[in-house]
Design a protein around this motif. Structure first.
Motif, short mmCIF file in Angstrom:
data_model
loop_
_atom_site.label_atom_id
_atom_site.label_comp_id
_atom_site.label_asym_id
_atom_site.label_seq_id
_atom_site.Cartn_x
_atom_site.Cartn_y
_atom_site.Cartn_z
N UNK A 1 0.63 -1.30 -0.08
CA UNK A 1 -0.23 0.04 0.00
C UNK A 1 0.99 1.30 0.15
N UNK A 2 1.84 1.34 0.74
CA UNK A 2 2.73 2.32 0.69
C UNK A 2 3.64 2.55 -0.54
N UNK A 3 4.02 1.47 -1.07
CA UNK A 3 4.50 1.68 -2.41
C UNK A 3 3.45 2.11 -3.65
N UNK A 4 2.43 1.54 -3.46
CA UNK A 4 1.43 2.22 -4.29
C UNK A 4 0.93 3.68 -4.18
N UNK A 5 0.94 4.02 -2.81
CA UNK A 5 0.74 5.48 -2.45
C UNK A 5 1.92 6.24 -2.98
N UNK A 6 2.94 5.84 -3.18
CA UNK A 6 4.07 6.84 -3.47
C UNK A 6 4.89 6.14 -4.34
N UNK A 7 4.50 5.93 -5.68
CA UNK A 7 5.15 4.96 -6.59
C UNK A 7 6.44 5.71 -7.10
N UNK B 1 2.03 14.19 -10.18
CA UNK B 1 1.25 12.94 -10.34
C UNK B 1 -0.25 13.52 -10.49
N UNK B 2 -0.78 13.33 -11.38
CA UNK B 2 -2.26 13.72 -11.59
C UNK B 2 -3.09 12.47 -12.26
N UNK C 1 2.93 16.40 -5.95
CA UNK C 1 4.33 16.14 -6.41
C UNK C 1 5.24 15.91 -5.10
N UNK C 2 6.19 15.37 -5.18
CA UNK C 2 7.17 15.48 -4.12
C UNK C 2 8.44 16.06 -4.64
N UNK D 1 5.35 12.09 6.26
CA UNK D 1 4.77 11.37 5.75
C UNK D 1 3.39 11.27 6.02
N UNK D 2 2.65 12.02 6.89
CA UNK D 2 1.42 11.95 7.29
C UNK D 2 0.33 12.81 6.29
#
Length: 452
Positions: free
Chosen positions: A259-265, A277-278, A333-334, A370-371
């Motif tokens: 889930x974390x990987x999918x949340x921040x691919x 990311x849109x 975006x990060x 990360x929250x």
């Protein structure tokens, strides 16, 4: 259990169960938190009543990616005792949306400016399987997929001076049970004797049974039987087999990682550095329930049901109770245009040559990581957009947003300042009632550029 199924396969099954069940566990947990603690200025509120925010969201609202453009009115609706009548006031053309979300985090209906207009009216919310007759003069029936749902209301607010208008609208938003039947006063409770490391699976077991999903998803749940998730009555996790405990805890960790990987691919190698990311289709995991205000079209459905479970979990993790893309699009975006992590130790600009194409309005909001909470700052500014007073535009109509920790010394830059935290951050752009160019990808948001 473990004699029939190898530990390795149980671990994989537990990881799948975590991904599948995360949305209902997180959603029901947030419902409980809302009812008992409230969110920020939203007070604790029982079933079948709206809790109204008295101000735009601030950092004390500990809710992932909470928006700072609209004032929230949220209700947790219980339909176990029968239908509930919803009254909506006339907003006189002003933007609002009432979003209906089941406990599996599916958006299944919308009322509001885009969906149904801004006029006054009554709507009947009915439980699963209801076959009664709606009262005269209701504008329509909203069929809920689960016996408990969330109604997430957002009224556009142009700042503190606009709150009296919004407050009057909030008071006109009411819920009334159609009859005097007794509704539940709390949510089904997991067994308190289950050890903490198995609490997630106990919550999932109890809430899956209390709130059955759509038929195809119920069929999918059957293969979780070896984990004890379909057991009724006494919890299988109070005195579990040690091998099962080991498999569940390992599977939980593996599921969380997915889930974390999918949340921040990872960045798409085909996308330029700093590209936002849109994804207008982030909430397309609802495949079964399409009520008032939704679009029942293949364009707005994930074709692969199995793939939809991971999308649903990641979306719940980062943007719970967000809207379908045709109501609002979210971009984040990060990194900056050099592909480097955004951090408050640097100063940045975000230059819009032209306003984003929207029918309602747009904004950019600052969140920590990360929250994904709003970031406290001395200026009390958490977002900036086309409704922000005093913005300074270029002679060519462009708008340059300045993103940094300290207030700029230049007055024009200070007017366009979006405060950042001292550490890493993730801004989000929201486009309300986006134009077709946003939905089809022909419009591209500009990257954030580091200065100096």
């Amino acid at each position: 259990m473990t004699s029939r199924t190898s530990t390795e396969s149980l671990v994989e099954l537990a990881a799948e169960a975590y991904v599948y069940g995360y949305p209902v566990v997180f959603d029901v947990s947030m419902i409980s938190a809302f009812m008992h603690q409230g969110f920020g200025s939203l007070p604790p509120t029982p079933f079948n009543r709206f809790g109204h925010s008295t101000k735009l969201a601030t950092p004390d609202a500990h809710f992932v990616s909470v928006n700072n453009d609209t004032v929230y009115s949220i209700a947790q609706v219980d339909l176990s005792g029968g239908p509930v009548l919803l009254h909506v006031p006339d907003t006189a053309g002003a933007y609002y949306v009432l979003q209906f979300v089941d406990v599996w985090s599916n958006n299944f209906a919308y009322l509001g400016k885009r969906a149904t207009g801004t006029g006054e009216g009554d709507w009947l919310i009915v439980p699963p399987g209801w076959a009664g007759t709606a009262p005269d003069k209701v504008r329509g029936v909203i069929a809920a997929p689960t016996a408990v749902i969330s109604v997430v209301g957002r009224n556009a607010c142009d700042g503190p001076e606009d709150m009296p208008r919004v407050h009057a609208l909030q008071q006109g938003l009411t819920l009334t049970p159609l009859d005097t039947a007794t509704h539940r006063t709390g949510l089904p409770a997991p067994d308190p004797d289950v050890p903490e490391e198995l609490r997630f699976f106990e919550q999932l077991r109890v809430w899956m049974a209390a709130f059955p999903p759509a038929g195809p998803d119920q069929d999918h749940q059957e293969h979780f039987q070896p984990l004890g998730l379909l057991e009724e009555g006494l919890s299988p996790y109070v005195n579990p087999d040690p091998a099962l405990v080991e498999a569940l805890t390992e599977g939980l960790a593996a599921g969380k990682a997915r889930v974390e990987a999918a949340s921040n691919p990872p960045a798409d190698g085909n996308r330029p550095p700093g590209a936002w990311e849109i994804n207008p289709h982030l909430f397309d995991y609802n495949l079964d329930h399409f009520g008032v205000g939704t679009i029942d079209s293949p364009q707005w459905k994930i074709a692969d049901r199995q793939a939809s479970y991971l999308v649903r979990a990641a979306t719940a993790r980062t943007a719970l109770w967000g809207n379908h893309g045709y109501e609002a699009v979210y971009a984040h975006t990060f990194t900056d245009s050099d592909g480097k992590q955004l951090n408050g130790s640097r100063s940045y600009t975000l230059r819009f040559e032209q306003p984003p194409p929207v029918e309602s309005f747009w904004s950019v909001t600052m969140y920590d990581t990360p929250d994904y909470y709003l970031v406290a700052n001395p200026a009390g500014r958490y977002s900036l957009g086309d409704r922000t007073p005093g913005l300074v535009h270029g002679e060519d109509g462009s708008l340059t947003v300045v993103i940094q920790r300290e207030q700029p010394g230049d007055p024009a830059e200070a007017a366009n300042w979006l405060p950042a935290p001292k550490g890493d951050f993730r801004p989000m752009i929201r486009l309300y009632t986006p134009g077709q160019a946003v939905l089809d990808g022909t419009y591209r948001l500009p990257p954030i550029v580091a200065r100096g």
